[in-house]
Design a protein around this motif. Sequence first.
Motif, PDB file in Angstrom:
ATOM      1  N   THR A 189     -35.280   3.783  73.868  1.00 60.10           N
ATOM      2  CA  THR A 189     -35.070   2.891  75.007  1.00 60.10           C
ATOM      3  C   THR A 189     -34.035   1.822  74.692  1.00 60.10           C
ATOM      4  O   THR A 189     -33.179   1.508  75.524  1.00 60.10           O
ATOM      5  N   VAL A 190     -34.113   1.294  73.486  1.00 58.64           N
ATOM      6  CA  VAL A 190     -33.119   0.294  73.091  1.00 58.64           C
ATOM      7  C   VAL A 190     -31.730   0.936  73.129  1.00 58.64           C
ATOM      8  O   VAL A 190     -30.771   0.371  73.674  1.00 58.64           O
TER       9      VAL A 190
ATOM     10  N   LEU B 227     -30.725   3.500  74.831  1.00 59.79           N
ATOM     11  CA  LEU B 227     -30.331   3.749  76.215  1.00 59.79           C
ATOM     12  C   LEU B 227     -29.732   2.494  76.850  1.00 59.79           C
ATOM     13  O   LEU B 227     -28.663   2.525  77.476  1.00 59.79           O
ATOM     14  N   ASN B 228     -30.409   1.382  76.632  1.00 63.79           N
ATOM     15  CA  ASN B 228     -29.935   0.127  77.200  1.00 63.79           C
ATOM     16  C   ASN B 228     -28.608  -0.296  76.598  1.00 63.79           C
ATOM     17  O   ASN B 228     -27.740  -0.824  77.290  1.00 63.79           O
TER      18      ASN B 228
ATOM     19  N   TYR C  18     -25.804   1.704  78.138  1.00 63.24           N
ATOM     20  CA  TYR C  18     -25.417   1.213  79.459  1.00 63.24           C
ATOM     21  C   TYR C  18     -24.685  -0.107  79.388  1.00 63.24           C
ATOM     22  O   TYR C  18     -23.886  -0.439  80.239  1.00 63.24           O
TER      23      TYR C  18
ATOM     24  N   VAL D 104     -35.694  -6.389  77.230  1.00 63.40           N
ATOM     25  CA  VAL D 104     -34.358  -5.854  76.973  1.00 63.40           C
ATOM     26  C   VAL D 104     -33.307  -6.951  77.137  1.00 63.40           C
ATOM     27  O   VAL D 104     -32.408  -7.092  76.306  1.00 63.40           O
ATOM     28  N   VAL D 105     -33.483  -7.738  78.202  1.00 58.69           N
ATOM     29  CA  VAL D 105     -32.497  -8.780  78.480  1.00 58.69           C
ATOM     30  C   VAL D 105     -32.391  -9.746  77.311  1.00 58.69           C
ATOM     31  O   VAL D 105     -31.296 -10.122  76.886  1.00 58.69           O
TER      32      VAL D 105
ATOM     33  N   ASN E 289     -24.967  -1.033  85.456  1.00 56.08           N
ATOM     34  CA  ASN E 289     -26.161  -0.234  85.753  1.00 56.08           C
ATOM     35  C   ASN E 289     -27.468  -1.023  85.694  1.00 56.08           C
ATOM     36  O   ASN E 289     -28.538  -0.455  85.829  1.00 56.08           O
ATOM     37  N   ARG E 290     -27.386  -2.313  85.423  1.00 61.26           N
ATOM     38  CA  ARG E 290     -28.597  -3.122  85.329  1.00 61.26           C
ATOM     39  C   ARG E 290     -28.636  -4.094  86.508  1.00 61.26           C
ATOM     40  O   ARG E 290     -27.620  -4.679  86.864  1.00 61.26           O
ATOM     41  N   THR E 291     -29.834  -4.211  87.095  1.00 56.16           N
ATOM     42  CA  THR E 291     -29.972  -5.143  88.207  1.00 56.16           C
ATOM     43  C   THR E 291     -29.947  -6.566  87.672  1.00 56.16           C
ATOM     44  O   THR E 291     -30.688  -6.883  86.740  1.00 56.16           O
TER      45      THR E 291
ATOM     46  N   ARG F  21     -26.363  -4.788  91.545  1.00 56.74           N
ATOM     47  CA  ARG F  21     -26.218  -3.889  90.416  1.00 56.74           C
ATOM     48  C   ARG F  21     -24.893  -3.149  90.555  1.00 56.74           C
ATOM     49  O   ARG F  21     -24.563  -2.631  91.614  1.00 56.74           O
TER      50      ARG F  21
ATOM     51  N   GLU G  13     -23.191  -0.006  89.818  1.00 52.86           N
ATOM     52  CA  GLU G  13     -23.682   1.324  89.449  1.00 52.86           C
ATOM     53  C   GLU G  13     -22.553   2.269  89.082  1.00 52.86           C
ATOM     54  O   GLU G  13     -21.576   2.397  89.806  1.00 52.86           O
TER      55      GLU G  13
ATOM     56  N   ARG H  96     -22.022   5.964  88.746  1.00 50.07           N
ATOM     57  CA  ARG H  96     -22.716   7.240  89.037  1.00 50.07           C
ATOM     58  C   ARG H  96     -22.136   8.385  88.240  1.00 50.07           C
ATOM     59  O   ARG H  96     -20.970   8.405  87.949  1.00 50.07           O
TER      60      ARG H  96
END
Lengths: 465, 222
Positions: free
Chosen positions: B19-20, B22-23, B26, B108-109, B168-170, B218, B220, B222
């Motif tokens: 997960t880390v 992945l973040n 992005y 994550v933030v 990709n992050r809100t 966000r 995005e 795609r």
Amino acid sequence: MKLETKLTAICGAMLLLVAAVLGSLMLWQVKEQSYESLQQRSEESLRELASMVTGGITSSFEDMDPAYGQKVYLRYFFQNLGVDGSALVFNGALVSAPTPIDPRDYLSINLTEGIQSASCSAAGHWYLVSGYAFEWKGSLFQAYLVSDATYIRTQLAGLLLRFAGIALCVFLVGLLCLRWLIHRTMKPLVQLQKTTQDIAAGHYSQRVHSRSKDEVGSLAENFNTMAEAVENHVQSLEEQNARQQLFIGSVTHEFKTPLTALLLNVDTLRSVYLPEEKQQELLESMDDQLHWLEQMVHKLLKLISLSKSAQIKPHPVPQLLEQVETLTKGSMKKYGTELVIQCAIETLPMDQDLLSSALVNLVENSAKASAPGQKILLRAENSTLEVADNGRGIPAKDLERITEPFYMCDPSRSKVNGGFGLGLALVKEIASVHRASLEIRSQPGMGTTVKLVFPGNGNKTVIQR
Amino acid sequence: MMSANRILIVEDNLSIAQTVALNLQYAGYEYMVFDDGKKAAQHLEEDHSFDLALLDIMLPGMDGFALFSYMKKYNIPVIYMTAKTDSESEVRCLRDGAEDYLVKPFEVVTLLVRMEKVLQRTGRLNLVYRFRDITLDAQNRTVTKSGNSMDLTPLEFDVLRVLMKNKNRTVSRDRILNEIWGEDYFGDIRTVDVRIANLRKKLGLSDEIRTVSKAGYRLEER
């Protein structure tokens, strides 16, 4: 005031008192004896004097004029006798030369009482006055002897001085000896006091060193016994506390890791734009973590509530072993191992569910450690349940800690295998609920033998290579 | 031109590592993940061009403290990620010279912000962000689209930077304002809406800058 000083003072005072009493008694005795001997001598002299008077006076004495002639004769006669300090009274009149004191002032004598004595002092001198009254040819004679007794007093004074000197020396030496003795006797007490202070301050390993066999020695000995009991108790409490701390720390750590994964995933899912398959991937990973957590909570609860929920009653052992066999069939198949059962015990007091789960755990551990085709022995004999394998064994460095909750010999591999590191901790707890001892013997490459020894053989966890 | 920052992740919990990673991906970072301390150390012998290391402390093979000496050797700043809450561990981490210390569980933030701070402090932060044909250079404060320089107001530039940094992050309107003016600023959040509208128009990002209802915006990809 310190007890030592107090005791020394009291003993010193006693010593002084005894010396004083003894000294006074002795001096008094000496004085009495001196006086007595002086008196005896005086009396002898006096008797002699009397006989000299009665035997020496001329026969014509009666014919002399009693008022004048007899007195003159007697004065002459008595002077010639020449006895120092003697005096003669004839019919109430002094017929001799005067003595330093007039004895008649101090002593009155008569015919019936024999020789009389009295002591007196005058002008700084002490005298012993003796007197004897006798009748001769119808006349009353009174003979006196005045002896100077001052020398006795002088002697006594000298004696007193010498005695006081000696007594003082003896007293000082005695006091020093006393002090040393008391100090020696008190030493264990002082040490005891110091040790109690140390122990009160938290130094529980302090002891009193005393070799004496008296009450103080036995007090010190008892104190040491008590201190040891306290130390052991404190130590066991500390160990227990440390174990609990370690356990809580491990639990926290074990929980935090899956929780972190979950939180990160939720966080990511919520705020990051992800393609469908990525989302699915994260959700699956979360599912795994949740299952992991659920299982761990279940096991932990079991571990914690074990001693309260256990119901121990006699149960047939063959039945228990059969149950274990059934429950481990799957694992045997999975790891390609074979379970061999030997049973020589009828019944044992047990909580069947707990004990079977412990044995299943041990058998599965053995299966994991064994190579396909190897046999695992499950044996019951001599109030001992035993699981033995010929698998890869446990490294010596891990043996001691292997029953600690969450302890894993190889963290990465255990986690892949789906272990929590709680299995042996559970087995140990189950053993202690049954008052059985857990013995683990292992040699890397040779295999592992785990024994649950039921009461009769003590209750300790023994770990040996 | 600076390339993306390379991050080394050593974490034995696969889910966390994944997960880390992945973040980070992005957020425009390159990364490498190891689940074993020894393996990470071995890899460092050959390849040590990392801008930052995220280390767990309890690791199989070699623990985080032992790994730290390798980081020091290759001059890689370290952020620890650990479940150890005792101050002793924290003191040890920071005294040894770790840049930061994150206690699990963390968001994550938080991780991204701390990482950025460390990279900035050590002068390694990549200040060039890319989104498709748009390039934002935070150092020179320029934005180009397909090589053509775009004319943005300072505020529009800052909002775009926040969006590109959090690709990709809100990001909420509050966070956008906070990132621009700092935590203490309480501005009208509608200023953000206006700049967003301008950015969509000027850069042709009306679809890519999505409004996430009740959450924020966000960017995005795609």
